[in-house]
Structure formats: C-alpha cells, structure tokens
Design an enzyme around this catalytic site. Structure first.
Site, PDB file in Angstrom:
ATOM      1  N   GLU A 352       0.573  -1.302   0.272  1.00 37.94           N
ATOM      2  CA  GLU A 352       0.358  -0.302   0.135  1.00 37.94           C
ATOM      3  C   GLU A 352       0.667   1.352   0.378  1.00 37.94           C
ATOM      4  O   GLU A 352       1.485   1.624   0.671  1.00 37.94           O
ATOM      5  CB  GLU A 352      -1.027  -0.011   0.895  1.00 37.94           C
ATOM      6  CG  GLU A 352      -1.661  -1.133   1.398  1.00 37.94           C
ATOM      7  CD  GLU A 352      -2.980  -1.459  -0.125  1.00 37.94           C
ATOM      8  OE1 GLU A 352      -3.055  -0.700  -0.299  1.00 37.94           O
ATOM      9  OE2 GLU A 352      -3.425  -2.701  -0.512  1.00 37.94           O
ATOM     10  N   CYS A 386      -1.964   9.177   4.469  1.00 41.61           N
ATOM     11  CA  CYS A 386      -1.701   8.882   2.692  1.00 41.61           C
ATOM     12  C   CYS A 386      -3.187   9.643   1.909  1.00 41.61           C
ATOM     13  O   CYS A 386      -3.181   9.070   0.617  1.00 41.61           O
ATOM     14  CB  CYS A 386      -1.402   7.565   2.655  1.00 41.61           C
ATOM     15  SG  CYS A 386      -2.910   6.864   3.817  1.00 41.61           S
TER      16      CYS A 386
HETATM   17  P1  NAD Z   1       8.866   4.421   3.840  1.00 39.44           P
HETATM   18  O1  NAD Z   1       8.023   3.896   3.082  1.00 39.44           O
HETATM   19  O2  NAD Z   1      10.297   5.153   4.126  1.00 39.44           O
HETATM   20  O3  NAD Z   1       8.854   3.668   5.402  1.00 39.44           O
HETATM   21  C1  NAD Z   1       8.475   2.220   5.426  1.00 39.44           C
HETATM   22  C2  NAD Z   1       8.330   0.840   5.980  1.00 39.44           C
HETATM   23  O4  NAD Z   1       9.577   1.162   4.992  1.00 39.44           O
HETATM   24  C3  NAD Z   1       9.613   1.227   7.024  1.00 39.44           C
HETATM   25  O5  NAD Z   1       9.649   0.681   8.403  1.00 39.44           O
HETATM   26  C4  NAD Z   1      10.422   1.381   6.767  1.00 39.44           C
HETATM   27  O6  NAD Z   1      11.576   0.986   7.659  1.00 39.44           O
HETATM   28  C5  NAD Z   1      10.572   0.235   5.522  1.00 39.44           C
HETATM   29  N1  NAD Z   1      11.725   0.026   4.380  1.00 39.44           N
HETATM   30  C6  NAD Z   1      12.533   1.294   4.318  1.00 39.44           C
HETATM   31  N2  NAD Z   1      13.281   0.971   2.780  1.00 39.44           N
HETATM   32  C7  NAD Z   1      13.070  -0.308   2.866  1.00 39.44           C
HETATM   33  C8  NAD Z   1      13.989  -1.699   2.751  1.00 39.44           C
HETATM   34  N3  NAD Z   1      14.754  -1.478   1.623  1.00 39.44           N
HETATM   35  N4  NAD Z   1      13.384  -3.144   2.702  1.00 39.44           N
HETATM   36  C9  NAD Z   1      12.680  -2.865   3.487  1.00 39.44           C
HETATM   37  N5  NAD Z   1      12.110  -2.111   4.359  1.00 39.44           N
HETATM   38  C10 NAD Z   1      12.186  -0.658   3.491  1.00 39.44           C
HETATM   39  O7  NAD Z   1       7.608   5.467   4.434  1.00 39.44           O
HETATM   40  P2  NAD Z   1       6.754   6.499   5.501  1.00 39.44           P
HETATM   41  O8  NAD Z   1       7.747   6.754   5.673  1.00 39.44           O
HETATM   42  O9  NAD Z   1       6.824   5.682   7.175  1.00 39.44           O
HETATM   43  O10 NAD Z   1       5.217   6.355   5.481  1.00 39.44           O
HETATM   44  C11 NAD Z   1       4.762   7.396   4.302  1.00 39.44           C
HETATM   45  C12 NAD Z   1       4.631   7.067   3.047  1.00 39.44           C
HETATM   46  O11 NAD Z   1       3.665   5.882   3.162  1.00 39.44           O
HETATM   47  C13 NAD Z   1       3.609   7.975   2.167  1.00 39.44           C
HETATM   48  O12 NAD Z   1       4.100   7.523   0.823  1.00 39.44           O
HETATM   49  C14 NAD Z   1       2.235   7.676   2.940  1.00 39.44           C
HETATM   50  O13 NAD Z   1       1.473   7.823   1.692  1.00 39.44           O
HETATM   51  C15 NAD Z   1       1.993   5.870   2.365  1.00 39.44           C
HETATM   52  N6  NAD Z   1       1.320   5.280   3.514  1.00 39.44           N
HETATM   53  C16 NAD Z   1       0.752   4.644   2.434  1.00 39.44           C
HETATM   54  C17 NAD Z   1      -0.727   4.583   3.291  1.00 39.44           C
HETATM   55  C18 NAD Z   1      -1.758   3.307   2.395  1.00 39.44           C
HETATM   56  O14 NAD Z   1      -2.970   2.695   3.242  1.00 39.44           O
HETATM   57  N7  NAD Z   1      -1.813   3.325   0.535  1.00 39.44           N
HETATM   58  C19 NAD Z   1      -1.398   4.154   4.422  1.00 39.44           C
HETATM   59  C20 NAD Z   1       0.167   4.380   5.582  1.00 39.44           C
HETATM   60  C21 NAD Z   1       0.980   5.847   4.504  1.00 39.44           C
END
Ligand code: NAD
Length: 592
Positions: A352, A386
């Site tokens: 997501e 999001c």
């Molecule tokens: P992010 O992608 O920076 O991090 C999300 C998670 O991924 C964290 O736990 C992070 O540690 C992990 N991560 C980072 N690099 C990784 C890798 N290489 N391998 C595995 N895991 C890794 O996102 P964020 O800043 O925590 O959240 C904000 C983003 O989330 C925004 O883009 C927002 O739109 C999105 N979001 C989407 C929804 C939805 O339902 N579509 C809901 C909430 C947030």
C-alpha cells in the site's frame, strides 16, 4: 393562492423572531411535515387513528429486510466534549510524560532481547525530549527470529480459528482499556493531536474484531458436493509473514496488517518504522497480554534498508505486507520477486503506497461544506495521511470565491505542540521531512502563487499550512507526493477538464467531489480513478468495514484493508475432491 386554486390543501408557516432560530424552526417543520413517516402526512391520507398510532411492522412486500445486513459495530471514538473524558485524556498525557525515555527491546521467540544498536525516538513537537530508546535488531537476530517463526508455524497453523480469533478479540479489549494512554503515546512520539490518535485506536480495535469475524466466515470454506463425490474448498495459511509499517498511522496500520496475518494462521514478524517504534512496542505488550504464543508474533524493530531488506529477501519468508512510500514499496516488490537458493515458493507482496489525492469543487458545490472538507482533509495530521488532499481542482465560476474563503479558513488554523488540546495542526515527523517539505515550498514559489503560509513555532519540526494557487496540473507540487501541509489549488474550465486533471497523476488512492449536480456525481463515480471516492465530504478517515481502504495504479497492489477480500491475501486456497462411491473400508492389519 395558486396551489389553493388548484385544489391542494395548503398549510402556511410564518416564523418570526431571531433569524437563525426562526430559520431552523422552519426547516424542521418542513422536514417533519413532508416526511413520508410524518403523521401529518399520513393523516391527510384519511387513515384510521389506530393504524397511525400502531408500532411499525415489517412490510412483507418490501425487500428492504431481505437485503439489510447487520452493520459491523465499529468502536466509538471518545467524545471530547465530555469534560470527564477530556480530563482522562489530559491525565493520560501526564502519566505518559512520566514514562518518557524508557528502553524498549525487540521480542524474539517470546523473550525481550538486548541489541548492539539503539536509537532515540524523539518528540517531533519538542525534539529535545526522548520518548523512548529502542533496540534495533541485527541481521543475525533477524535470522533467529525467522527460525523461531518457522518452528512455531506447525502448531499455530493447526490452532483452531476460534482460538486465534479469541486472541484478536482479547487484544481489542485491551486496546480499548488503554485508549487514552495510547493516544498520549501517539501525541508524544509522532506529534498526533489527541482526537486524531483517538480515531486510530478505534480503527485498531475494529481491525481486531473485524478480521476475527472474517476469518471465522472464511474458515467455513465452500462445499460443492454432488452425488458420490465430495468437493471441499478451504483455506490454509501461507507461512512466515513479514509486516513492514509506516509511522504515520503508528497504531492502526501495523495492528491491522499484523492481526490479519496472525488470525489467518501465519507466523508474523512486525518491523515498524524506526520513528514510531515505541508505539509498536505498546502493540507488542497488548498482543503478548492477549495470549499470542512465543514465536508466532515477534517484534523486530530495525533499519528498513538493512534488516527490513534482509527479511524481504529471505528464502523462508512467504509474504510481505508493506505500507509506506512508493519508492520503498516498488523496491520490496522487485526484491521479493527473485527466487533465492532453497526457496520453494513465490512470495506474495501486498504494498500500500502513496497518493496525490485531489478534491474537485464544481460550480454547484456548497462552498461552506467544500472549504471545511478541504481544510480538514489537507491539514489534518499536518497533511501526513496517505489519504490527505494535496490538490484541489476548482471550476472557474467559483474559483475566486473558493480561494478567498479557503485562504481565510487556513489562516485560522492553530499550529502548535501536539499535546495541547487547542492544536489543530501539529509538527511533521522529523527534521528530514521538515527539510523536504520546505524544499517543495520553495519549488512551489517558483511554479505558482503563494496564497498563504501560516506561521509555525520555531522549536520542533513545524511547517505552517501552506496553500499555492494558480498551480498548473503538470507542476511538481501538483504531481509529487509531498506528505506535509502543502495544498495546490488548480483551476479548471469545465468538469471534464477537472476530472482529467484529477486523474492525471501516477496515483489512485483517494479522491473527492463537492457537487450538487447529479450528472457530475454520476460521471465521477464512473471515471474518477481512485480506490476510495468520497462525495460531498472529506476524503480522510476511512472506517473499517464501512469504507474498506486502499488504492491502485502506483498507490498499491492489494485488496482493501478492512474489507471482505483482505484476508484472502494471507491464505492459500486448497480444494479436495473425494470419490465416495463403492470404496467401502479396508482395515489395515495392526491398525485399529
Ligand atoms: P517509508 O517507505 O519510508 O517506510 C515504510 C517502512 O519501510 C518503514 O518501516 C521502513 O523502515 C521500511 N523500509 C525502508 N526501506 C526499506 C527496504 N529497503 N526494505 C524493507 N523495508 C524498508 O514510508 P514512511 O515514511 O514510513 O510512510 C509514509 C509513506 O507511506 C507515504 O508515502 C504514504 O503515502 C504511505 N502510506 C500509504 C498508506 C496506504 O494505505 N496506501 C497508508 C499510510 C502511509
């Protein structure tokens, strides 16, 4: 007079006195007198008094009762207008303040373990305050956790669904008991004002109860028996499941993904975003108290790019459920697709991701409603949802009026420390986010016209709500996810153009329309490319079961969270056909 001349019965009302109470009295009278259920209306049909006064009965000719399904009983949010509940929230803030700075360790195979690496989780409203110290696991510890999950899987997959669902229902009860405290942790750790955190606790509770019910439904499977042959369709868990969650819904999102994975019988590892690990530790406390067995659920805080990526690529992992940015989501999707030596399955990825959500305001919209809806959708939780509105596409005839009112409404927003009850807009999550958003604001100043930027406190990671007007649909600030309190207002000449602009990004998460024109509403329902469309209301705050949530295009792959297809992703369907004709029974020697 014209109506009387036509033979109608006419009743006249003439409210007098103060304008507003008089108007509302008049409206109430009109609604009451014209409702089909009103006795005034019914008595004009010359029906007997006994019938008018009797209790309503099911109408056997109506199919309303056949199609009506019980509504899922969502948990209620706190009514902060109640002084006692407000005090409870404030007391919880004080209690949590006393607990700041403690250490939280990972939970591996039922044991809290020490780690070589620790990080400080800071309060974004006041970064000198350490909310908690969190132990980050190493790659070796991730390996231990995966092996523990493998060992726990045979017993968990055969644990009766009723029992697995029981753990979720118990967890829901515990989340309810700890509601005020959890809201306080969210205010401190991620800068979320209390009322916004409160809705998140409700959502977490709903996820537990809804997925428990859903798994009991799916567990019944399907029967396609014919004479002489049984045909049974059932589901089994996938195996080892890794959950990777974002910080912006630090409670509801990890809880939803985790409990869905657990109730379907998968052994589950939760890797939260680094900056919201304390809240994830609270989730762990709840699940442990609810009776989750060792190894079945493990709390594995760690760096995404190292430990997260290691688990994604591990040959023993069967599925990854991710919510976060598009960049990381796409990377995980690619990494999980590669078959590793010793791996005997293809991985399932649910991702997501982000959005660039638009609200269209057409010339027939109720502007008061539209302004309030846009402001809340764009600046609630400082634009870090999001689902947040980051573009508003306004039709030319109402553009000037809308912009004027929007600007004044944004000017009135209260920006400040998330723990203050008066705060409407808190900080952004960290210094990086603050820097990135400020860069986008500079780009916006080049690309468009700044309508307003609200002042924000100096200490803390604050960015004041900012509105740009006359933004071109192709501008950077109209195309890229900023994930902060920045709103782009775009002008459209007609409704078709507005819809094209709204659909003109890589994302398809949420969208909204303010309109009183049925043909526009119809067209938006058919053509607005979003996972969740909201008409004449704000576009955030989806409720479990009522508004299953999730997007498509580059906003995500996967079925909607909190919806009827969600759990299927965590399951493997199996079908068994048995010929039951003429087989008899052949006892094997020595076996009774
Ligand atoms: P992010 O992608 O920076 O991090 C999300 C998670 O991924 C964290 O736990 C992070 O540690 C992990 N991560 C980072 N690099 C990784 C890798 N290489 N391998 C595995 N895991 C890794 O996102 P964020 O800043 O925590 O959240 C904000 C983003 O989330 C925004 O883009 C927002 O739109 C999105 N979001 C989407 C929804 C939805 O339902 N579509 C809901 C909430 C947030």
């Amino acid at each position: 007079k014209a109506l009387v001349q036509k033979g109608y019965r006419v009743r006249m009302y003439c409210p007098y006195g103060d304008l507003l109470p008089g108007m509302s009295y008049l409206i109430r009278r009109l609604l009451e007198n014209t409702a089909n259920s009103s006795f005034v209306r019914q008595s004009s049909e010359n029906r007997p008094v006994e019938e008018l006064l009797s209790a309503p009965k099911d109408n056997p000719n109506s199919n309303i009762f056949e199609t009506w399904k019980p509504v899922f009983p969502n948990a209620a949010d706190t009514d902060f207008s109640n002084a006692a509940l407000r005090d409870k929230g404030l007391r919880a803030l004080e209690m949590v303040r006393q607990q700041l700075g403690q250490t939280y360790n990972p939970l591996i195979n039922g044991q809290y373990i020490n780690t070589a690496q620790m990080i400080d989780s800071l309060n974004p409203s006041n970064p000198s305050e350490i909310v908690g110290k969190v132990g980050l696991i190493s790659v070796e510890q991730a390996e231990t956790a995966i092996q523990a999950a493998k060992a726990a899987f045979p017993a968990w997959r055969h644990t009766p669904v009723r029992q697995r669902a029981g753990v979720l229902r118990k967890a829901a009860e515990l989340f309810e008991q700890r509601r005020a405290e959890l809201c306080a942790w969210m205010a401190f750790e991620v800068g979320k004002p209390l009322h916004q955190g409160d809705a998140e606790v409700s959502e977490a509770i709903d996820f537990c109860r809804y997925y428990a019910d859903e798994m009991e439904r799916l567990d019944q499977g399907y029967q396609y028996d014919t004479a002489g042959e049984t045909n049974r369709y059932n589901y089994q868990p996938r195996g080892i499941s890794v959950i990777i969650s974002p910080w912006n819904f630090p409670l509801a999102i990890p809880v939803g993904m985790t409990v869905a994975s657990l109730v379907t019988g998968n052994c589950t590892l939760l890797k939260p975003a680094e900056v919201s690990s304390v809240i994830a530790a609270k989730i762990t406390e709840v699940l442990v108290e609810a009776g989750i067995p060792a190894g079945v659920f493990q709390f594995v805080p760690g760096k995404g790019s190292t430990v997260g990526s290691y688990m994604v690529q591990h040959p023993d992992v069967h599925m990854i459920t991710f919510t976060g940015s598009q960049e990381v989501g796409c990377r995980i999707y690619a990494e999980a697709a590669l078959l590793k030596p010793g791996q005997k399955h293809l991985k399932r990825v649910i991702a997501e991701m982000g959005g660039k959500n638009a609200i269209i305001v057409d010339e027939s919209a109720d502007l008061d409603q539209a302004v309030a809806g846009v402001v809340y959708s764009a600046f609630g939780y400082t634009g870090q949802k999001c689902s947040a509105c980051s573009r508003v596409v306004v039709l030319e005839p109402v553009y000037e009026a809308f912009v004027k009112r929007l600007t004044e409404a944004v000017r009135s927003l209260n920006v400040g420390n998330a723990v203050l009850p008066s705060t409407q807009v808190g900080p952004v999550i960290d210094a990086n986010a603050q820097q990135k958003i400020k860069e986008y604001i500079e780009i916006g100043k080049q690309e468009a016209e700044l309508a307003i930027q609200v002042a924000a406190p100096e200490t803390g990671y604050f960015v004041g709500p900012t509105v740009f007007i006359n933004v071109l649909p192709t501008a950077k600030i109209a195309q890229e996810e900023i994930f902060g309190p920045v709103l782009a207002v775009i002008k459209a000449q007609n409704f078709e153009e507005a819809l094209d602009i709204a659909n003109g990004t890589n994302f398809a998460l949420t969208g909204g329309l303010y309109s009183r024109t049925p043909s526009h509403i119809q067209k938006a329902k058919a053509e607005f490319e979003v996972g969740n469309l909201y008409i004449n209301r704000g576009i955030t705050g989806a409720i479990v079961s009522r508004q299953p949530f999730g997007g498509f295009k580059l906003s995500g792959v996967g079925s909607k969270a909190g919806g009827p297809d969600y759990l299927l992703q965590f399951l493997e369907p199996r079908h068994i056909t048995e010929n039951i004709q003429r087989q008899g029974f052949a006892p094997i020697e020595g076996v009774e």
